[in-house]
Write an enzyme that holds these catalytic residues in place. Structure first.
Site, PDB file in Angstrom:
ATOM      1  N   ILE A  88      11.322   5.123  54.957  1.00  0.00           N
ATOM      2  CA  ILE A  88      11.412   6.495  54.456  1.00  0.00           C
ATOM      3  C   ILE A  88      12.868   6.920  54.433  1.00  0.00           C
ATOM      4  O   ILE A  88      13.340   7.547  53.486  1.00  0.00           O
ATOM      5  CB  ILE A  88      10.594   7.453  55.348  1.00  0.00           C
ATOM      6  CG1 ILE A  88       9.116   7.072  55.326  1.00  0.00           C
ATOM      7  CG2 ILE A  88      10.791   8.901  54.909  1.00  0.00           C
ATOM      8  CD1 ILE A  88       8.279   7.844  56.322  1.00  0.00           C
ATOM      9  N   SER A  89      13.582   6.581  55.489  1.00  0.00           N
ATOM     10  CA  SER A  89      15.009   6.901  55.557  1.00  0.00           C
ATOM     11  C   SER A  89      15.694   5.905  56.476  1.00  0.00           C
ATOM     12  O   SER A  89      15.081   5.351  57.392  1.00  0.00           O
ATOM     13  CB  SER A  89      15.232   8.328  56.071  1.00  0.00           C
ATOM     14  OG  SER A  89      14.783   8.451  57.412  1.00  0.00           O
ATOM     15  N   THR A  90      16.963   5.674  56.216  1.00  0.00           N
ATOM     16  CA  THR A  90      17.768   4.813  57.076  1.00  0.00           C
ATOM     17  C   THR A  90      19.055   5.564  57.402  1.00  0.00           C
ATOM     18  O   THR A  90      19.625   6.252  56.551  1.00  0.00           O
ATOM     19  CB  THR A  90      18.122   3.477  56.394  1.00  0.00           C
ATOM     20  OG1 THR A  90      18.808   3.742  55.159  1.00  0.00           O
ATOM     21  CG2 THR A  90      16.869   2.675  56.091  1.00  0.00           C
ATOM     22  N   LYS A  92      22.507   6.034  60.604  1.00  0.00           N
ATOM     23  CA  LYS A  92      23.298   5.417  61.661  1.00  0.00           C
ATOM     24  C   LYS A  92      22.566   5.445  62.993  1.00  0.00           C
ATOM     25  O   LYS A  92      22.708   4.539  63.814  1.00  0.00           O
ATOM     26  CB  LYS A  92      24.643   6.143  61.802  1.00  0.00           C
ATOM     27  CG  LYS A  92      25.564   5.972  60.593  1.00  0.00           C
ATOM     28  CD  LYS A  92      26.865   6.718  60.802  1.00  0.00           C
ATOM     29  CE  LYS A  92      27.792   6.545  59.606  1.00  0.00           C
ATOM     30  NZ  LYS A  92      29.062   7.293  59.773  1.00  0.00           N
ATOM     31  N   ASN A  95      16.139   4.441  61.923  1.00  0.00           N
ATOM     32  CA  ASN A  95      15.408   4.188  60.690  1.00  0.00           C
ATOM     33  C   ASN A  95      14.002   4.736  60.840  1.00  0.00           C
ATOM     34  O   ASN A  95      13.413   4.664  61.923  1.00  0.00           O
ATOM     35  CB  ASN A  95      15.323   2.680  60.398  1.00  0.00           C
ATOM     36  CG  ASN A  95      16.641   2.102  59.929  1.00  0.00           C
ATOM     37  OD1 ASN A  95      17.673   2.763  59.959  1.00  0.00           O
ATOM     38  ND2 ASN A  95      16.623   0.852  59.500  1.00  0.00           N
ATOM     39  N   LYS A 110       9.676   5.990  63.889  1.00  0.00           N
ATOM     40  CA  LYS A 110      11.120   6.202  63.978  1.00  0.00           C
ATOM     41  C   LYS A 110      11.685   5.238  65.001  1.00  0.00           C
ATOM     42  O   LYS A 110      11.284   5.251  66.166  1.00  0.00           O
ATOM     43  CB  LYS A 110      11.410   7.647  64.386  1.00  0.00           C
ATOM     44  CG  LYS A 110      12.889   8.031  64.365  1.00  0.00           C
ATOM     45  CD  LYS A 110      13.044   9.526  64.617  1.00  0.00           C
ATOM     46  CE  LYS A 110      14.475   9.994  64.428  1.00  0.00           C
ATOM     47  NZ  LYS A 110      14.605  11.471  64.606  1.00  0.00           N
ATOM     48  N   GLU A 178       3.506  12.211  63.382  1.00  0.00           N
ATOM     49  CA  GLU A 178       2.878  12.602  62.129  1.00  0.00           C
ATOM     50  C   GLU A 178       3.855  12.420  60.970  1.00  0.00           C
ATOM     51  O   GLU A 178       5.033  12.752  61.080  1.00  0.00           O
ATOM     52  CB  GLU A 178       2.462  14.073  62.233  1.00  0.00           C
ATOM     53  CG  GLU A 178       1.998  14.698  60.943  1.00  0.00           C
ATOM     54  CD  GLU A 178       1.908  16.213  61.041  1.00  0.00           C
ATOM     55  OE1 GLU A 178       1.509  16.844  60.052  1.00  0.00           O
ATOM     56  OE2 GLU A 178       2.243  16.769  62.119  1.00  0.00           O
ATOM     57  N   ASP A 221      20.750  21.893  66.398  1.00  0.00           N
ATOM     58  CA  ASP A 221      21.312  21.405  65.135  1.00  0.00           C
ATOM     59  C   ASP A 221      20.503  21.963  63.970  1.00  0.00           C
ATOM     60  O   ASP A 221      20.247  21.277  62.987  1.00  0.00           O
ATOM     61  CB  ASP A 221      21.310  19.876  65.100  1.00  0.00           C
ATOM     62  CG  ASP A 221      22.131  19.298  63.948  1.00  0.00           C
ATOM     63  OD1 ASP A 221      23.096  19.973  63.521  1.00  0.00           O
ATOM     64  OD2 ASP A 221      21.804  18.201  63.465  1.00  0.00           O
ATOM     65  N   ASN A 226      17.468  20.677  58.441  1.00  0.00           N
ATOM     66  CA  ASN A 226      16.475  20.262  59.428  1.00  0.00           C
ATOM     67  C   ASN A 226      15.224  21.129  59.369  1.00  0.00           C
ATOM     68  O   ASN A 226      14.463  21.208  60.334  1.00  0.00           O
ATOM     69  CB  ASN A 226      17.074  20.302  60.842  1.00  0.00           C
ATOM     70  CG  ASN A 226      18.020  19.140  61.074  1.00  0.00           C
ATOM     71  OD1 ASN A 226      17.789  18.046  60.590  1.00  0.00           O
ATOM     72  ND2 ASN A 226      19.088  19.375  61.810  1.00  0.00           N
ATOM     73  N   ASP A 238      13.698  16.860  63.584  1.00  0.00           N
ATOM     74  CA  ASP A 238      14.874  16.353  64.321  1.00  0.00           C
ATOM     75  C   ASP A 238      15.124  17.140  65.612  1.00  0.00           C
ATOM     76  O   ASP A 238      16.143  17.830  65.761  1.00  0.00           O
ATOM     77  CB  ASP A 238      16.128  16.383  63.440  1.00  0.00           C
ATOM     78  CG  ASP A 238      16.038  15.419  62.268  1.00  0.00           C
ATOM     79  OD1 ASP A 238      15.231  14.472  62.349  1.00  0.00           O
ATOM     80  OD2 ASP A 238      16.745  15.623  61.265  1.00  0.00           O
TER      81      ASP A 238
END
Length: 305
Positions: A88-90, A92, A95, A110, A178, A221, A226, A238
């Site tokens: 879904i996302s990568t 630093k 992932n 995650k 989820e 954050d 977010n 997040d």
């Protein structure tokens, strides 16, 4: 909001005697996954080869050391993950992969990177947090604790009635939660959409900030990046870096959150500013979080229920 039904519904807080203990220890001792990685039985070896050969994982081999593979293996054994999908996302730090969970439910997996996580960036959120005392110089322990901290923060936020992804399981540096939206119909960040009813959206966001504060948490954050929107719901994401209200930098983080949120909604035409938002958020007393432990006291360990 373009493409959405334009209603933002607040969720109800769950009944709970308390939201958690600020001074609970975060357990970073060896888990079953570590023992599986060391043992390397036939079934784990086959699982390890199958995952490393899978097309969706080939470009990210550096993420999957044996202990991480063992954590995934344990989550599969426990029934939290049935099959893995694509990324879904990568990033630093971590992932995120789509997966099929129990009862054919879509979940997000995650995986925090231990070797390449930004340890310095984490320091602002860790220093002064009693849950991280004694592990601040151990990068592996910090990442494992960070993962468990995100799981614990998500649980606390949901109890407080904040719409966040439901935490499902945690094992070592892997968090199952989820999946809000699918890869082909992903949830959009608030920064990516046109907000047609900003007053209503702002009302929901500030209430969620207030509920987090009442539960003893500050996101740390929070901004339009977010906050995501899916099927008419605003979802806060997040929460790995979220700190307790007694953290040494809590006031600074809260001011920044309030400033970021107020600035975004001001640009949408809402009459607000960071100071007024902060006054609203802090107009409640945070839940009592217990007393700090004695230096040689034995404290409850934060473990998955």
């Amino acid at each position: 909001m373009s493409g959405e039904r334009g209603e933002y519904e607040l969720v109800d807080p769950e009944e709970a005697e308390s939201f958690g203990d600020e001074w609970e220890e975060i357990d970073v001792t060896d888990t079953e996954a570590d023992r599986i990685a060391r043992k390397r039985d036939r079934e784990f070896t086959e699982f390890r080869k199958r995952i490393k050969d899978a097309d969706q994982f080939k470009v990210e081999q550096s993420v999957f050391d044996d202990a991480t593979l063992a954590a995934l293996y344990k989550l599969v054994q426990d029934g939290h993950v049935e099959a893995f999908g694509g990324p879904i996302s990568t990033g630093k730090e971590a992932n995120v992969y789509e997966a099929l969970g129990a009862d054919d439910r879509d979940v997000a997996v995650k995986i925090y990177r231990i070797n390449s996580s930004n340890f310095r960036q984490m320091r602002d959120y860790l220093e002064g947090d009693p849950r991280f005392e004694g592990i601040a110089s151990d990068k592996k322990a910090v990442v494992l604790a960070w993962t468990r901290k995100e799981y614990a923060n998500l649980k606390r936020a949901r109890k407080a009635g904040v719409r966040v992804p439901e935490p499902i399981a945690v094992e070592r540096n892997v968090l199952v939660m989820e999946l809000v939206g699918l890869v082909e119909d992903r949830a959009r960040r608030l920064a990516e959409v046109q907000v047609n009813n900003p007053e209503t959206a702002y009302g929901v966001v500030r209430e969620y900030m207030r509920r987090l504060y009442a539960a003893g948490l500050i996101h740390g954050d929070l901004s339009e990046y977010n906050l995501i929107i899916h099927d008419g719901e605003l979802v806060v994401i997040d929460l790995g870096q979220a700190v307790t209200v007694h953290h040494p930098n809590a006031g600074e983080f809260l001011d920044r959150d309030c400033r970021n949120v107020a600035n975004f909604f001001s640009r949408q035409g809402v009459d607000t500013d960071g100071d007024r938002l902060r006054e609203y958020v802090t107009a409640v007393e945070p839940e009592p979080q217990g007393e700090p432990p004695e230096p040689d006291g034995a404290d409850p360990v934060d473990r998955e229920e």
